[in-house]
Motif scaffolding. Structure first.
Motif: not given
Length: 276
Positions: A80-97
């Motif tokens: 699925i990850g190689r076929t469908i890319g998803v940008l959800p609403q207001s995603p949260t990044p890992p701290d400090g990345i």
């Protein structure tokens, strides 16, 4: 459950709910291949919920989302990850990345256990940073960026994933109008130059009309109208979906449709007073 489909991605008799609250019920939708589909509608009408289900972020209560005629739930996550890319609403990044590390995470579905990083990965990340004008931010922590910068970085991560289907939930959130146009132009270029199939949720109806090949108008968890914007967008549809009186005129740039809201509120004329 498997059935032939007119498009790679489709929904059949889809019912979506959060606990005991049903948001979408009995919905059918075919996503046209190689086109930009944009979903519009008032707040809380089920747009984002539908997009989450199309990206396998939400399991249907009933019905199914199909990819190439097979239920989405039957695919391995990496496929699925190689076929469908998803940008959800207001995603949260890992701290400090950092920006570069976050965008590089888009390459995870493509990596193999014996080769964690390749030249193809390097190229995809560099191109995604370049296309979103975020290359200059590569070494900065994501949590130090402005809302607009951060949104462009998330879009870069979705681009680095390099999928044939791209699902974007409010990709222009936090962006000023110039960057909104920049992002939507980028989506259009990906579609035309790379043949990407895109599904996006947008708030701005006129932007949706300008960039969509296929427009889907939702209200109360159902599809009210869908098709080419010039066919779908009428004063009746705008009134039914948004509760807004409007006038539709030709867009002076594209020649397509442009929705102009009806009269804005004006104070009532003051009553004349008469001397006695």
């Amino acid at each position: 459950m498997s059935r032939p489909s007119a498009s790679r991605l489709s929904a059949h008799d889809l019912t979506l709910a959060y606990e005991d609250r049903t948001v979408v019920e009995g919905l059918d939708l075919e996503i046209p291949d190689g086109k930009v589909t944009i979903v519009v509608g008032p707040n809380a009408c089920g747009k984002s919920t539908l997009l989450r289900a199309l990206g396998r972020l939400l399991k249907p209560r009933r019905g199914a989302v199909l990819l190439d005629g097979r239920e989405l739930t039957g695919f391995p996550a990496k496929q699925i990850g190689r076929t469908i890319g998803v940008l959800p609403q207001s995603p949260t990044p890992p701290d400090g990345i950092t920006v570069a590390d976050l965008v590089a995470r888009g390459r995870q579905p493509h990596q193999k256990w014996w080769q964690q990083w390749s030249q193809a990965d390097e190229h995809a990340v560099a191109e995604a940073l370049e296309r979103t004008n975020t290359a200059g931010l590569a070494d900065r922590p994501v949590d130090e960026l402005s809302g607009g910068q951060r949104q462009r970085v998330w879009i870069a991560m979705a681009l680095a994933q390099d999928t044939e289907l791209l699902l974007l939930d409010e990709p222009t959130t936090y962006l000023d109008v110039a960057h909104q146009v920049e992002v939507l132009d980028l989506v259009r270029r990906l579609n035309l130059e790379r043949g990407r199939t895109v599904v996006a949720v947008l708030h701005d109806l006129n932007q949706a009309i300008r960039y969509a090949d296929h427009l889907v108008a939702m209200k109360d968890g159902r599809i009210v109208a869908e098709g080419a914007p010039d066919e779908v967008v009428t004063t009746d549809m705008v009134q039914e979906v948004f509760g807004l009186s409007s006038v539709i005129i030709p867009d002076p740039i594209t020649g397509g449709r442009l929705v102009v809201p009806g009269y804005s509120w004006q104070p009532a004329p003051a009553e004349k007073t008469h001397a006695h």
